[in-house]
Design a protein around this motif. Sequence first.
Motif, PDB file in Angstrom:
ATOM      1  N   LEU A 711       0.759  -1.245   0.145  1.00 53.32           N
ATOM      2  CA  LEU A 711       0.045   0.147  -0.071  1.00 53.32           C
ATOM      3  C   LEU A 711       0.896   1.364   0.066  1.00 53.32           C
ATOM      4  O   LEU A 711       0.545   2.458  -0.482  1.00 53.32           O
ATOM      5  CB  LEU A 711      -0.864  -0.012   1.256  1.00 53.32           C
ATOM      6  CG  LEU A 711      -1.963  -1.002   1.066  1.00 53.32           C
ATOM      7  CD1 LEU A 711      -2.793  -1.224   2.356  1.00 53.32           C
ATOM      8  CD2 LEU A 711      -3.160  -0.764  -0.136  1.00 53.32           C
ATOM      9  N   ILE A 712       1.897   1.225   0.833  1.00 52.63           N
ATOM     10  CA  ILE A 712       2.971   2.358   0.986  1.00 52.63           C
ATOM     11  C   ILE A 712       3.385   2.592  -0.507  1.00 52.63           C
ATOM     12  O   ILE A 712       3.465   3.778  -1.158  1.00 52.63           O
ATOM     13  CB  ILE A 712       4.004   2.128   1.888  1.00 52.63           C
ATOM     14  CG1 ILE A 712       3.247   2.013   3.375  1.00 52.63           C
ATOM     15  CG2 ILE A 712       4.977   3.205   1.882  1.00 52.63           C
ATOM     16  CD1 ILE A 712       4.312   1.911   4.335  1.00 52.63           C
ATOM     17  N   GLY A 713       3.800   1.526  -1.155  1.00 54.24           N
ATOM     18  CA  GLY A 713       4.554   1.540  -2.501  1.00 54.24           C
ATOM     19  C   GLY A 713       3.601   2.073  -3.428  1.00 54.24           C
ATOM     20  O   GLY A 713       3.885   3.108  -4.603  1.00 54.24           O
ATOM     21  N   TYR A 714       2.301   1.719  -3.554  1.00 58.79           N
ATOM     22  CA  TYR A 714       1.238   1.831  -4.598  1.00 58.79           C
ATOM     23  C   TYR A 714       0.974   3.536  -4.607  1.00 58.79           C
ATOM     24  O   TYR A 714       1.065   4.225  -5.559  1.00 58.79           O
ATOM     25  CB  TYR A 714      -0.114   1.263  -3.997  1.00 58.79           C
ATOM     26  CG  TYR A 714      -1.113   1.722  -5.023  1.00 58.79           C
ATOM     27  CD1 TYR A 714      -1.374   1.199  -6.357  1.00 58.79           C
ATOM     28  CD2 TYR A 714      -2.010   2.404  -4.496  1.00 58.79           C
ATOM     29  CE1 TYR A 714      -2.368   1.421  -7.175  1.00 58.79           C
ATOM     30  CE2 TYR A 714      -3.178   2.838  -5.180  1.00 58.79           C
ATOM     31  CZ  TYR A 714      -3.405   2.534  -6.616  1.00 58.79           C
ATOM     32  OH  TYR A 714      -4.512   2.612  -7.372  1.00 58.79           O
ATOM     33  N   PHE A 715       0.815   4.198  -3.114  1.00 58.26           N
ATOM     34  CA  PHE A 715       0.584   5.408  -3.140  1.00 58.26           C
ATOM     35  C   PHE A 715       1.633   6.483  -3.298  1.00 58.26           C
ATOM     36  O   PHE A 715       1.422   7.506  -3.904  1.00 58.26           O
ATOM     37  CB  PHE A 715      -0.305   5.805  -1.608  1.00 58.26           C
ATOM     38  CG  PHE A 715      -1.569   4.958  -1.479  1.00 58.26           C
ATOM     39  CD1 PHE A 715      -2.579   5.570  -2.231  1.00 58.26           C
ATOM     40  CD2 PHE A 715      -1.718   4.218  -0.891  1.00 58.26           C
ATOM     41  CE1 PHE A 715      -3.826   5.173  -1.939  1.00 58.26           C
ATOM     42  CE2 PHE A 715      -3.076   3.671  -0.516  1.00 58.26           C
ATOM     43  CZ  PHE A 715      -4.201   4.010  -1.179  1.00 58.26           C
ATOM     44  N   LEU A 716       2.843   5.795  -3.042  1.00 56.15           N
ATOM     45  CA  LEU A 716       4.048   6.746  -3.178  1.00 56.15           C
ATOM     46  C   LEU A 716       4.295   6.815  -4.917  1.00 56.15           C
ATOM     47  O   LEU A 716       4.546   7.846  -5.423  1.00 56.15           O
ATOM     48  CB  LEU A 716       5.222   6.228  -2.697  1.00 56.15           C
ATOM     49  CG  LEU A 716       5.194   6.284  -1.159  1.00 56.15           C
ATOM     50  CD1 LEU A 716       6.477   5.612  -0.374  1.00 56.15           C
ATOM     51  CD2 LEU A 716       5.341   7.932  -0.894  1.00 56.15           C
ATOM     52  N   LEU A 717       4.097   5.400  -5.527  1.00 58.47           N
ATOM     53  CA  LEU A 717       4.216   5.751  -7.219  1.00 58.47           C
ATOM     54  C   LEU A 717       3.080   6.640  -7.555  1.00 58.47           C
ATOM     55  O   LEU A 717       3.583   7.463  -8.677  1.00 58.47           O
ATOM     56  CB  LEU A 717       4.181   4.227  -7.398  1.00 58.47           C
ATOM     57  CG  LEU A 717       5.314   3.302  -7.372  1.00 58.47           C
ATOM     58  CD1 LEU A 717       4.894   1.826  -7.644  1.00 58.47           C
ATOM     59  CD2 LEU A 717       6.476   3.807  -8.240  1.00 58.47           C
ATOM     60  N   ASN A 718       1.880   6.704  -6.965  1.00 62.36           N
ATOM     61  CA  ASN A 718       0.836   7.421  -7.793  1.00 62.36           C
ATOM     62  C   ASN A 718       1.351   9.001  -7.528  1.00 62.36           C
ATOM     63  O   ASN A 718       0.913   9.726  -8.457  1.00 62.36           O
ATOM     64  CB  ASN A 718      -0.465   7.024  -7.000  1.00 62.36           C
ATOM     65  CG  ASN A 718      -0.823   5.817  -7.767  1.00 62.36           C
ATOM     66  OD1 ASN A 718      -0.770   5.130  -8.589  1.00 62.36           O
ATOM     67  ND2 ASN A 718      -2.176   5.596  -7.017  1.00 62.36           N
ATOM     68  N   ASN A 719       1.616   9.130  -6.194  1.00 65.00           N
ATOM     69  CA  ASN A 719       1.954  10.593  -5.933  1.00 65.00           C
ATOM     70  C   ASN A 719       3.348  11.170  -6.768  1.00 65.00           C
ATOM     71  O   ASN A 719       3.356  12.235  -7.358  1.00 65.00           O
ATOM     72  CB  ASN A 719       2.457  10.918  -4.443  1.00 65.00           C
ATOM     73  CG  ASN A 719       1.174  10.641  -3.548  1.00 65.00           C
ATOM     74  OD1 ASN A 719      -0.122  10.887  -4.050  1.00 65.00           O
ATOM     75  ND2 ASN A 719       1.334  10.154  -2.220  1.00 65.00           N
ATOM     76  N   ILE A 720       4.200  10.327  -6.896  1.00 66.05           N
ATOM     77  CA  ILE A 720       5.649  10.626  -7.672  1.00 66.05           C
ATOM     78  C   ILE A 720       5.097  10.845  -9.035  1.00 66.05           C
ATOM     79  O   ILE A 720       5.721  11.887  -9.675  1.00 66.05           O
ATOM     80  CB  ILE A 720       6.407   9.567  -7.380  1.00 66.05           C
ATOM     81  CG1 ILE A 720       7.065   9.853  -6.050  1.00 66.05           C
ATOM     82  CG2 ILE A 720       8.040   9.866  -8.399  1.00 66.05           C
ATOM     83  CD1 ILE A 720       7.979   8.439  -5.679  1.00 66.05           C
TER      84      ILE A 720
END
Length: 891
Positions: A711-720
């Motif tokens: 979940l952390i990786g998913y949202f960070l990739l979206n934001n970046i």
Amino acid sequence: MFKNIKIGTKITALVLSIVVLALATTIIVISHLGDKSVPAEQIQYYMVGVSVIILLLALVITVLFSRFLTRPLMTLKTTMGLLGQGVLPEKIKKSSEDEFGEMTETMNRLVEGLHKTADFAHKIGEGEFEAEFKPMSQDDMLGVALLNMRDSIQESAKRDEERNWIVTGVAEIGNILRSTNELEELSDKVVSYLTGKIGAIQGALYVVNDEDEGRFMLEMKASYAYNKKKYLKAQFRFAEGLVGQAAAERDTILRTEIPDTYVTVTSGLLGDRKPKCLLVVPLMTVIGSEKVVYGALEFAGFEKFSSRNVQFINEVSEIIARTVFNIKVNEKTSRLLEMSQRQSQELQEQQEILQQNAEEMQATQEELKRANTALEYQVEQVVHAQKRLQKLLENAAEVIMIYEKDRTIRYASPSVNRILGYSQEELIGADDMAHVDEAGRESITKMFEDLLANPGQKYTVQYSYYRKNGEQIWLEATGSNLLHDPAIEGILINSTDITERLRAEREQRMRSQMQSLSENSPDLIIRFNKEGRIFYINPMIEVYAGQRKETFEQKSLDELTINTSVVDAWRSVLNQVIETQEKVNTEIDFPSTVGTRVMDIKAIPEFNDQGTVESVLFVLGDITERKMTEIEISNKNKKISESINYAKRIQGAILPANQLIKSVFPDAFILYKPRDVVSGDFPWFMQKGDDLYIAAVDCTGHGVPGALISLIGYFLLNNITESGENILPGEILDRLDRGVTATLKQDSNDEGSTRDGMDIALCKINLKENVLQYAGAHRPLYFLQAGGELVEIKGDKFPIGGGQYKDRTNFVTTTIQLNSGDSAFFCSDGFPDQFGGPDNRKFSPKRIRDLITGNPSASMNQMHTIFDREFEGWRGDTKQTDDVLMIGIRF
């Protein structure tokens, strides 16, 4: 001032104004109608002019009023439209104190609360878990959910750190235990390591000395204090002191209140200084079906040991106990082997002596043969007498032997063949100590020494003797010193076989012990004969039936006055045991004076000498509490499964749909095989203009912990990706690394930080420009050109997150020009790391490359089937090692 008037009042004022104008016009007209000097035509013109003026005034008032109504409504509409698009607008200026003003204030409070909530969520994403945040109200579902998510992430990170610490310690102690087979050296290494590992100031290891079967002692094998080896000596009996108490109770002792006298009374470790905390853990392992204590660990500290330290010591204690057991078994085996070799050598020497004696006897017999001719008559008389004596001795109940002073046998009575299985010739001239067990040799040696020291006394001993066929029997030997008797001139030993007598005595003792155990057993014990009559029942029946046991003895099942369902169950089990002649184990409900209890019945057949069932032993154990515990555990497992399944739906909601991937890449596949319900691997996809981003992400671990990291990786990739324009894959991974490091506090020495992270294969694809850009962390890209040549582009050799690497650089972006028919494959490490095959080895990257190059013309749907079939065929019955994710695209 007009702005402070409520909307209802404004409408009323407008209506009144129009009414007043109408009334004024009516009055003016009426007054002119009463004036007859004014011409009628002039009055008409006058009325028309006044009416036009009134209409204009009404129109002006209406326009002004509508502006006061529509302007705040449009402002609120615009603000709510921005909120509907996910945009948080600026604060709205309040233009009045009416209902529109109140709606403006409410909207401003909502926007301000959403600003705070978004800021708090951003801080959580950056790893600022201590950020202050207060929900807008108790019913603020979004705010409360964010607080719960922050607490869950912190708790999970803490548990993972503690478990990793313990697993690392177990692995290190395993290396130490495998490093040596010497108990003293092993003890020093173990105590030194464990004392430093848990932060103790002193530590000791005790090993059970079981060489004296009647007196087991816990002996200190190693001690360590203040970072130095100590040469202390101490020993405790079981139940003596805290060390002995822990061994006797087979349980860990953690004391923070230490008596002033402890160090001088029970501790062999602490010296004169009193500790603040003492930890004693028994070294236990399972031998057969029973837990056996082989020693103990003792640690002292000036601070209380944490639960993590106590759990760690408990986990390694069984490993240490098993190692101590193995070392002791090896030492005992070595001693027995050495003893066997020594006995073999002694036996060989004795055989040589016997051979020499036999040769001497043969020479003597030849000489005597010449003398016997003159004594034939006398010999005949002696032979007759010997035959009579032989018959008597052959049927005697004891063995008579005459020993020389050096314990060699000079004479053995004929009964030796029947009782001991050896012929007279095999024993005469030999030392039969080799046939006596080790304990019996000491008794016989002492008897010979006493007989030589006290010639007038008789001595009796009992010992174990091995017959020629290997059977072990017990003999009772009575010795007399007749060296000075000219008829004997030796040590006379009369030996009687007492095996049956000892067996009968032992059986009697066992029956007495069993009777005592039955009388004091917490289980209900009943013995039935074949006809169903009770001839023994222990006192526990009084607890369950409320009747004395005497009311049950010698009663048949039909005569019992307890609940009929219990009687019927007993009868059914009894008949089943008699019919099958086998043990029966079942459970029944037992209505008793203490409520209905669940009883476990073990019905054991007892056979007579003819092998038929003579009686049946019933042992009924109360398992009510265990059943209630099983139900409780089942309910808890159900709740946990429901929670994990709900987490699976949440994770599935963020994964890209296959229809979306197919709409962009018509010839593509995603092979996704979570090891557990939820997964630490996930595919990620985003489209931004003409750029298509797709990745295979492999987070640390699997199951629930891996899903949280995903979940952390998913949202960070979206934001970046959303925050940057024309950003390269390598830059995305650099930012992702910083985001994960900050979120999990890996850039600090905080105890709450973790070393979790992720591996990733990330592609940025522009189909208009026919360009593919790739960057990877520990994961390669397999690029199959249309001509059939496979190019492997390896990712950088460091992960996303997981702590800082000394030689770490930025992630590298590789650019590839695409041609029609080119294919790209990338996957998580769960595919190549899967164990299986005939030798239980990893699937390996080479097999993946062979599958790609071996099927160059296959469609992506066919490749999906090929990869899935090969993976499952390789895995077979082996458990899936990790989550599996494979993505394939043909351009």
